[in-house]
Design an enzyme around this catalytic site. Structure first.
Site, mmCIF file in Angstrom:
data_model
loop_
_atom_site.group_PDB
_atom_site.id
_atom_site.type_symbol
_atom_site.label_atom_id
_atom_site.label_comp_id
_atom_site.label_asym_id
_atom_site.label_seq_id
_atom_site.Cartn_x
_atom_site.Cartn_y
_atom_site.Cartn_z
ATOM 1 N N TYR A 139 0.856 -1.182 0.000
ATOM 2 C CA TYR A 139 0.000 0.000 0.000
ATOM 3 C C TYR A 139 0.892 1.232 0.000
ATOM 4 O O TYR A 139 1.636 1.468 0.947
ATOM 5 C CB TYR A 139 -0.918 -0.024 1.220
ATOM 6 C CG TYR A 139 -1.901 1.125 1.337
ATOM 7 C CD1 TYR A 139 -2.215 1.956 0.264
ATOM 8 C CD2 TYR A 139 -2.539 1.375 2.550
ATOM 9 C CE1 TYR A 139 -3.121 2.986 0.393
ATOM 10 C CE2 TYR A 139 -3.462 2.398 2.687
ATOM 11 C CZ TYR A 139 -3.740 3.207 1.610
ATOM 12 O OH TYR A 139 -4.641 4.232 1.742
ATOM 13 N N LYS A 167 -1.916 -1.445 -3.728
ATOM 14 C CA LYS A 167 -2.973 -0.440 -3.619
ATOM 15 C C LYS A 167 -2.294 0.906 -3.781
ATOM 16 O O LYS A 167 -1.500 1.317 -2.933
ATOM 17 C CB LYS A 167 -3.685 -0.553 -2.267
ATOM 18 C CG LYS A 167 -4.748 0.526 -2.043
ATOM 19 C CD LYS A 167 -5.308 0.453 -0.625
ATOM 20 C CE LYS A 167 -6.279 1.596 -0.371
ATOM 21 N NZ LYS A 167 -6.749 1.624 1.053
#
Length: 297
Positions: A139, A167
């Site tokens: 992320y 992400k």
């Protein structure tokens, strides 16, 4: 045209964690949020992420949250457990616990506040990745962490079989195309960029607005996937007031997600843990107006 393979599903939301009035985790209400999401367009959920207020929850609480969410969704959706913190040993402990409890994936955010260099990021990522065999979604959200993962760091991380996705909340579409070229599945990590990411080869989204717009987000993704780009744009355009209301407020994230769930009747309160504070009445009114403008309430 079809979207790339999505290892954790196409429509995920980083779900809120419900709290009782005394500040404890409300496990029943948290399970209810997960069930609501799966009922409305989701084939994946993320627990104990930013919107789950993970900096304020303990290892024990994170395990309880993961357990009840797994029970609530069953085999209807993947469950990705947030294990990223700014302490490597803490993240390793969370990763091992999540693996033991049957998480389908791990969300591993860049360590925040202490701003390690790229060598430190690699050390942190490797330590957590090697703690289990569970697939990992990195992320990258420098607006919160203060550090961006360099492409050269990704090039080394993809050599580890568990690292399968990212992400992305960096907002650089061209960079995302390069990440795809490394073999990573890319998920949009910013609701305002969801459609743009799909156009640049993302496999899906990890949303916040999905708390209240799951069906519409699914419809947008499905329309794009089927080649109906005009239809996807129409849905995204309709969602803009809601996206602005949920993500554009000064006091946004878990606060707006919980207030939206309260407006829908999924939650009976909008409790958060400090340092966050619940939306006040004026903020709730603005949120309600944005959701109404998008025909979500």
């Amino acid at each position: 045209m079809s979207l790339p393979a999505a290892p954790f599903g196409r429509v995920l939301t980083a779900m809120a964690t419900a709290f009782a009035d005394d500040g404890s985790v409300d496990l029943d209400a948290t399970a209810r949020i997960a069930a609501h999401l799966v009922k409305h367009g989701h084939d994946g959920v993320v627990v104990s992420g930013t919107t789950g207020e993970s900096p304020t929850t303990s290892v024990e609480e994170d395990g309880q949250i993961l357990r009840v969410v797994k029970e609530a969704v069953g085999d209807r959706a993947s469950v990705v457990a947030g294990v990223g913190t700014n302490a490597t040993a803490h993240s390793v402990e969370l990763a091992r616990q999540a693996a033991k409890l049957g998480a389908d994936g791990l969300l591993l955010v860049t360590p925040y506040y202490n701003k390690p260099g790229q060598a430190g990021l690699l050390h942190h990522f490797r330590s957590v990745v090697e703690a289990s065999d569970v697939p990992v979604m990195l992320y990258d959200v420098p607006g919160r962490t203060g550090t961006t993962i360099a492409l050269e760091t990704y090039e080394q991380a993809v050599a580890w079989p568990q690292v399968v996705a990212v992400k992305d909340a960096v907002g650089d579409y061209a960079r995302g195309v390069r990440l795809r070229g490394l073999g990573l599945a890319v998920y949009s990590g910013d609701d305002i960029a969801n459609l743009g990411w799909l156009a640049h080869g993302a496999c899906g989204v990890v949303s916040v607005v999905g708390h209240v717009a799951g069906d519409a987000t699914r419809a947008m993704v499905d329309a794009f996937d089927s080649g109906d780009h005009a239809g996807a744009l129409s849905i995204f355009t309709r969602l803009l007031p809601a996206i602005d209301a949920v993500m554009g407020a000064d006091n946004y994230g878990a606060t707006t997600a919980k207030a939206a769930l309260q407006l829908l009747g999924v939650l009976d309160n909008r409790n958060v843990r400090g340092p966050l504070v619940p939306l006040d009445d004026d903020e709730v009114a603005a949120l309600r107006a944005g959701l109404a403008a998008s025909h979500l309430i």
